[in-house]
Design an enzyme around this catalytic site. Structure first.
Site, PDB file in Angstrom:
ATOM      1  N   SER A 293       8.038   3.957  47.994  1.00  0.00           N
ATOM      2  CA  SER A 293       8.220   2.901  48.981  1.00  0.00           C
ATOM      3  C   SER A 293       9.263   1.855  48.584  1.00  0.00           C
ATOM      4  O   SER A 293      10.438   2.148  48.527  1.00  0.00           O
ATOM      5  CB  SER A 293       6.853   2.279  49.240  1.00  0.00           C
ATOM      6  OG  SER A 293       6.879   1.505  50.391  1.00  0.00           O
TER       7      SER A 293
ATOM      8  N   ASP B 237       7.652   1.775  55.962  1.00  0.00           N
ATOM      9  CA  ASP B 237       6.332   1.327  56.405  1.00  0.00           C
ATOM     10  C   ASP B 237       6.251  -0.196  56.484  1.00  0.00           C
ATOM     11  O   ASP B 237       5.187  -0.743  56.764  1.00  0.00           O
ATOM     12  CB  ASP B 237       5.181   1.919  55.566  1.00  0.00           C
ATOM     13  CG  ASP B 237       5.240   1.555  54.103  1.00  0.00           C
ATOM     14  OD1 ASP B 237       6.148   0.794  53.699  1.00  0.00           O
ATOM     15  OD2 ASP B 237       4.375   2.038  53.350  1.00  0.00           O
TER      16      ASP B 237
ATOM     17  N   GLU C  24       0.499  -7.844  56.408  1.00  0.00           N
ATOM     18  CA  GLU C  24       0.771  -8.562  55.172  1.00  0.00           C
ATOM     19  C   GLU C  24       2.061  -9.346  55.421  1.00  0.00           C
ATOM     20  O   GLU C  24       2.914  -8.932  56.225  1.00  0.00           O
ATOM     21  CB  GLU C  24       0.971  -7.586  54.025  1.00  0.00           C
ATOM     22  CG  GLU C  24      -0.300  -6.845  53.686  1.00  0.00           C
ATOM     23  CD  GLU C  24      -0.140  -5.940  52.474  1.00  0.00           C
ATOM     24  OE1 GLU C  24      -0.873  -6.132  51.503  1.00  0.00           O
ATOM     25  OE2 GLU C  24       0.721  -5.037  52.510  1.00  0.00           O
ATOM     26  N   ALA C  25       2.213 -10.464  54.706  1.00  0.00           N
ATOM     27  CA  ALA C  25       3.422 -11.278  54.893  1.00  0.00           C
ATOM     28  C   ALA C  25       4.679 -10.440  54.617  1.00  0.00           C
ATOM     29  O   ALA C  25       5.734 -10.659  55.214  1.00  0.00           O
ATOM     30  CB  ALA C  25       3.371 -12.481  53.966  1.00  0.00           C
ATOM     31  N   ASN C  26       4.548  -9.426  53.751  1.00  0.00           N
ATOM     32  CA  ASN C  26       5.713  -8.593  53.406  1.00  0.00           C
ATOM     33  C   ASN C  26       6.132  -7.641  54.540  1.00  0.00           C
ATOM     34  O   ASN C  26       7.069  -6.865  54.383  1.00  0.00           O
ATOM     35  CB  ASN C  26       5.468  -7.822  52.108  1.00  0.00           C
ATOM     36  CG  ASN C  26       4.308  -6.832  52.208  1.00  0.00           C
ATOM     37  OD1 ASN C  26       3.927  -6.402  53.289  1.00  0.00           O
ATOM     38  ND2 ASN C  26       3.736  -6.461  51.063  1.00  0.00           N
TER      39      ASN C  26
ATOM     40  N   PRO D 275      -2.284  -9.318  39.386  1.00  0.00           N
ATOM     41  CA  PRO D 275      -1.498  -8.195  38.866  1.00  0.00           C
ATOM     42  C   PRO D 275      -1.017  -7.324  40.021  1.00  0.00           C
ATOM     43  O   PRO D 275      -1.797  -7.043  40.942  1.00  0.00           O
ATOM     44  CB  PRO D 275      -2.489  -7.434  37.985  1.00  0.00           C
ATOM     45  CG  PRO D 275      -3.842  -7.843  38.463  1.00  0.00           C
ATOM     46  CD  PRO D 275      -3.728  -9.170  39.143  1.00  0.00           C
TER      47      PRO D 275
ATOM     48  N   GLY E 127      -0.182  -3.991  41.998  1.00  0.00           N
ATOM     49  CA  GLY E 127      -0.737  -2.643  41.956  1.00  0.00           C
ATOM     50  C   GLY E 127       0.325  -1.576  42.159  1.00  0.00           C
ATOM     51  O   GLY E 127       0.000  -0.390  42.283  1.00  0.00           O
ATOM     52  N   THR E 128       1.578  -1.996  42.224  1.00  0.00           N
ATOM     53  CA  THR E 128       2.647  -1.000  42.400  1.00  0.00           C
ATOM     54  C   THR E 128       3.731  -1.131  41.342  1.00  0.00           C
ATOM     55  O   THR E 128       4.567  -0.252  41.204  1.00  0.00           O
ATOM     56  CB  THR E 128       3.338  -1.154  43.776  1.00  0.00           C
ATOM     57  OG1 THR E 128       3.885  -2.478  43.857  1.00  0.00           O
ATOM     58  CG2 THR E 128       2.383  -0.926  44.923  1.00  0.00           C
TER      59      THR E 128
ATOM     60  N   ARG F 299       2.308 -10.930  39.730  1.00  0.00           N
ATOM     61  CA  ARG F 299       2.960 -11.623  40.837  1.00  0.00           C
ATOM     62  C   ARG F 299       2.432 -13.060  40.914  1.00  0.00           C
ATOM     63  O   ARG F 299       1.230 -13.301  40.719  1.00  0.00           O
ATOM     64  CB  ARG F 299       2.676 -10.919  42.164  1.00  0.00           C
ATOM     65  CG  ARG F 299       3.245  -9.521  42.244  1.00  0.00           C
ATOM     66  CD  ARG F 299       3.413  -9.077  43.683  1.00  0.00           C
ATOM     67  NE  ARG F 299       3.630  -7.638  43.770  1.00  0.00           N
ATOM     68  CZ  ARG F 299       4.802  -7.037  43.579  1.00  0.00           C
ATOM     69  NH1 ARG F 299       5.871  -7.744  43.259  1.00  0.00           N
ATOM     70  NH2 ARG F 299       4.905  -5.723  43.694  1.00  0.00           N
TER      71      ARG F 299
HETATM   72  C1  G16 Z   1       2.365  -1.341  48.915  1.00  0.00           C
HETATM   73  C2  G16 Z   1       1.095  -1.551  49.696  1.00  0.00           C
HETATM   74  C3  G16 Z   1       1.094  -2.933  50.310  1.00  0.00           C
HETATM   75  C4  G16 Z   1       1.316  -3.980  49.217  1.00  0.00           C
HETATM   76  C5  G16 Z   1       2.560  -3.665  48.395  1.00  0.00           C
HETATM   77  C6  G16 Z   1       2.704  -4.550  47.188  1.00  0.00           C
HETATM   78  O1  G16 Z   1       3.450  -1.419  49.780  1.00  0.00           O
HETATM   79  O2  G16 Z   1       0.999  -0.568  50.693  1.00  0.00           O
HETATM   80  O3  G16 Z   1      -0.129  -3.116  50.944  1.00  0.00           O
HETATM   81  O4  G16 Z   1       1.452  -5.238  49.775  1.00  0.00           O
HETATM   82  O5  G16 Z   1       2.487  -2.337  47.921  1.00  0.00           O
HETATM   83  O6  G16 Z   1       1.564  -4.403  46.381  1.00  0.00           O
HETATM   84  P1  G16 Z   1       1.448  -5.065  44.967  1.00  0.00           P
HETATM   85  O7  G16 Z   1       1.681  -6.529  45.178  1.00  0.00           O
HETATM   86  O8  G16 Z   1       0.067  -4.749  44.522  1.00  0.00           O
HETATM   87  O9  G16 Z   1       2.521  -4.484  44.097  1.00  0.00           O
HETATM   88  P2  G16 Z   1       4.605  -0.338  49.737  1.00  0.00           P
HETATM   89  O10 G16 Z   1       5.453  -0.687  50.913  1.00  0.00           O
HETATM   90  O11 G16 Z   1       5.305  -0.518  48.420  1.00  0.00           O
HETATM   91  O12 G16 Z   1       3.883   0.956  49.831  1.00  0.00           O
END
Ligand code: G16
Length: 554
Positions: A74, A290, A380-382, A509, A511-512, A517
Site C-alpha cells: 500500500s 485504497d 480515517e483522516a488519512n 506504534p 502497525g505497518t 507515530r
Molecule cells: C493501512 C491500514 C490503515 C492505517 C494505515 C496506517 O493503510 O489499512 O487503516 O491507517 O495502514 O497504519 P499504521 O499507522 O498502523 O502504520 P494502507 O493504506 O497502508 O493499507
C-alpha cells in the site's frame, strides 16, 4: 476422520512439506500481522506468501466461501511489500485468523505442518471441503514473484486459485464480495467493477445537468501505482462525465515517492509532478488505491487539504439531507480514529447532530463499528474509508425509489440514495469509488471545493515518526489515545499538552512500519509543531529512541 480422509490429508501434507522447502523461512525471523497484514522489506516475505496461500485455503474450507489474498504494501516505499487476507464479504480477515496467520508465518520450517494441523483441528476443518482463493497484486517489482509464492501455497493444498494479476486492493475485495454473493453485489471482473460504479456515477450526475467542463475536470495523482492504471481502464465507462488529468502514472517515477495520499496528508503539501492551477480540484491515491485525499491551492498560494475527515463530513451531510428528504427512519453514524481532527468531530456532533465513534487505527476496526448503524460512514483522516449501508436500509431505499404512490421529492431522494449505494464499494475503502462519490456529491449539491472546505476549519495538526529500538514497548488504550507503557510516557505527554491551547497529542506504534507515530494538534501551526516536537523528544527519551534525536521542524 475416515481412513480415506486421513490418506488424502497425508498426501496433501506431504506436498505442502515438499513445496514449503522451496519457500524456506529464515530461522528466527518473527513477523507481526499488523494494522493491515504482514508488511516488511520484500526479501523477507517469500515464505510468508507461500504460507498465506496455505492459510487462505484453510480459511476458504472453513467458511465454505472464496477468500482473497492481496499482495501489496500500500503506502509503504517500493522496496517493502506485504499481504492482506480478505474474508468472504470482502472485509478484512477476522482477528482470530490474524492470530493463526502469525502462527503459520512464524512457525520454524519443521513445525509448519504441526501448526497447520492444529488450526485444522481447532476449527474442525474438513479436508475434503473445496477451497477457492482470489489473488491480486499491486505494481511493485517484487509483487509478481511474491504472488507466485501465494499461488504455490494454494495449489500445494489443492485449493482452486484465480489469479487476477494487477488489481487495486479494493478491486480484489470487490471481486471476493461479488463471488460470494453469487454476483448479487456485481460481477467479479474488472469490467463488472467499472460498470457498476460508473453506471451509478453517471445516474447521479444526471441530477446536476448543467455542469461545465471545468466542473467535470479533476487532476489525479496516481502515486505511480496501480490506481493510475486502473483509472485509465475505467475512463471510457465514465462517458466523459468526469474528465481526468492523470499524473504520476507509474511510467517514470517511483511508487509513493514524494507523491500519493500518504505523502500529501503527512507533508500537508502538493505531490511532486502534479501541475496545479489556482483553485483546481486535485486528489491523490495511495500505492494500492485504497486511500484518497483532495486538495487545492488558493490565489495566495496556500495549500488546502481535504482529508478523510472532510470527506466523511461531506458524505454524511449529503446522506443526512437525503434521508430526511426521503422521510426514511435510518440512523447515520460516523466512525473515526484518534487522528480525526478535533474540529471535524465537533462539527459532526454539534452541527450535524450525527453519532460519532472513535476506534483504533485500522480499517478492520472502523468497518466493524460502522456495521452497527443503518448507514455507517467510516473514514480515517488519512483518506481510508467508505460507507456501509445495512441490508434493511438498502431494502427501504429501493422500495421507496420504486414506490409510485410517493411524492416526487421523496422518490428523487430515494433514487439518489440508491445510486449512492451502488457507487460505493462497501467491501472496503476504495480511492476510485470514493472519488466518484465525492465528485457526485459535489455535483448534485452544486458545491465547489472551496465551499466544501469551508464547512469547518481544521485545527493545525502534525504527524511525526520516532525510531525506537523496539516499538512494542509502547502500548496504548482508549482507542490509542493514551499510552499505558512505558512508565511515565503518558504523564509526560499530558504535561506537554497542558502547555498549549486547544491541544491534543498521542503516540502509538505503527502497525505497518517499524516506527512510533506521534500526532499533535493545537491552536496555531507553530504551537502544534512545537508540541509535536516535544512529544517526539519524550518518546525518544522514554521509549528507547535510536539514531539521531528528533529535530524541530524549521
Ligand atoms: C493501512 C491500514 C490503515 C492505517 C494505515 C496506517 O493503510 O489499512 O487503516 O491507517 O495502514 O497504519 P499504521 O499507522 O498502523 O502504520 P494502507 O493504506 O497502508 O493499507
Amino acid at each position: 476422520m475416515t481412513l480415506f480422509n486421513v490418506a488424502i490429508g497425508m498426501a496433501l501434507f506431504e506436498e505442502v512439506s515438499k513445496k514449503s522447502a522451496l519457500h524456506p523461512k529464515p530461522a528466527g525471523l518473527l513477523l507481526n500481522y499488523g494494522t493491515s497484514g504482514f508488511r516488511t522489506v520484500a526479501e523477507q516475505l517469500d515464505h510468508v506468501m507461500f504460507r498465506m496461500g496455505l492459510l487462505a485455503v484453510l480459511r476458504s474450507k472453513k467458511t465454505k466461501a472464496t477468500i482473497g489474498v492481496m499482495v501489496t504494501a500500500s503506502h509503504n516505499p517500493e522496496e517493502d511489500n506485504g499481504i492482506k487476507l480478505v474474508d468472504p464479504m470482502g472485509e478484512m480477515v477476522t482477528p482470530t485468523w490474524e492470530e493463526y496467520a502469525m502462527q503459520v508465518a512464524n512457525a520454524e520450517q519443521e513445525a509448519l505442518l504441526t501448526v497447520l494441523g492444529d488450526i485444522m483441528k481447532r476449527e474442525a476443518i474438513d479436508i475434503n471441503q473445496g477451497a477457492a482463493v482470489f489473488i491480486g497484486r499491486d505494481t511493485r517489482p517484487s509483487s509478481e514473484s511474491l504472488s507466485q509464492a501465494v499461488l504455490d501455497g494454494i495449489l500445494s493444498l489443492a485449493g482452486h486459485a484465480h489469479d487476477y494479476g494487477v488489481l487495486t486492493t479494493p478491486q480484489l475485495h470487490f471481486m471476493v464480495r461479488c463471488e460470494n454473493t453469487q454476483s448479487r453485489y456485481g460481477n467479479p471482473t474488472t469490467e463488472g467493477y467499472y460498470q457498476k460504479l460508473s453506471q451509478a456515477f453517471v445516474q447521479l450526475v444526471k441530477h446536476a445537468p448543467n455542469r461545465t467542463d471545468d466542473q467535470k475536470h479533476l487532476l489525479v495523482d496516481g502515486a505511480n501505482g496501480v490506481g493510475a492504471l486502473k483509472l485509465r481502464e475505467m475512463e471510457p465507462f465514465l462517458q466523459k462525465e468526469l474528465q481526468i488529468s492523470l499524473f504520476n502514472k507509474g511510467t517514470g517515477g517511483k511508487l509513493n515517492f514524494q507523491c500519493g495520499a500518504d505523502y500529501v496528508k503527512v507533508q500537508q503539501g502538493p505531490p511532486l509532478g502534479v501541475e496545479m492551477l489556482v483553485g483546481q480540484r486535485c486528489c491523490s491515491f495511495d500505492g494500492d488505491a485504497d486511500r484518497i485525499v483532495y486538495y487545492y491551492s488558493d490565489s495566495e498560494g496556500r495549500f488546502h487539504l481535504l482529508d478523510g475527515d472532510k470527506i466523511a463530513t461531506l458524505i454524511s451531510t449529503f446522506l443526512k439531507k437525503l434521508v430526511t428528504q426521503a422521510g426514511l427512519d435510518l440512523q447515520i453514524g460516523v466512525v473515526q480514529t484518534a487522528y480525526a481532527n478535533g474540529s471535524s468531530t465537533r462539527y459532526l456532533e454539534n452541527n450535524m447532530k450525527v453519532t460519532v465513534r472513535c476506534v483504533e487505527t485500522g480499517v478492520k476496526h472502523l468497518h466493524h463499528a460502522a456495521q452497527e448503524f443503518d448507514i455507517g460512514v467510516y473514514f480515517e483522516a488519512n483518506g481510508h474509508g467508505t460507507v456501509l449501508f445495512s441490508e434493511s436500509a438498502v431494502e427501504k431505499i429501493q422500495q421507496l425509489a420504486m414506490d409510485s404512490s410517493t411524492s416526487d421529492e421523496k422518490k428523487s431522494a430515494a433514487q439518489i440514495l440508491e445510486n449512492t449505494v451502488n457507487v460505493t464499494n462497501q467491501a472496503v475503502g476504495d480511492a476510485i469509488s470514493d472519488m466518484l462519490l465525492v465528485e457526485a456529491v459535489l455535483a448534485v449539491q452544486g458545491l465547489s471545493l472551496q465551499q466544501w472546505d469551508a464547512m469547518y476549519t481544521d485545527l493545525p495538526n502534525r504527524q511525526r515518526k520516532v525510531k525506537v529500538a523496539d516499538k512494542s514497548v509502547i502500548t496504548t488504550t482508549d482507542a490509542e489515545r493514551r499510552a499505558l507503557s512505558p512508565a511515565g510516557l503518558q504523564d509526560a505527554v499530558d504535561a506537554l499538552v497542558k502547555q498549549y491551547r486547544l491541544s491534543r497529542a498521542f503516540v502509538r506504534p505503527s502497525g505497518t512500519e517499524d516506527t512510533i507515530r506521534v500526532y499533535a494538534e493545537a491552536d496555531t501551526q507553530e504551537n502544534t509543531d512545537s508540541l509535536a516536537h516535544e512529544v517526539c523528544m519524550a518518546v525518544y527519551r522514554l521509549a528507547g529512541g535510536v539514531g539521531e534525536e528528533p529535530q524541530p521542524l524549521c
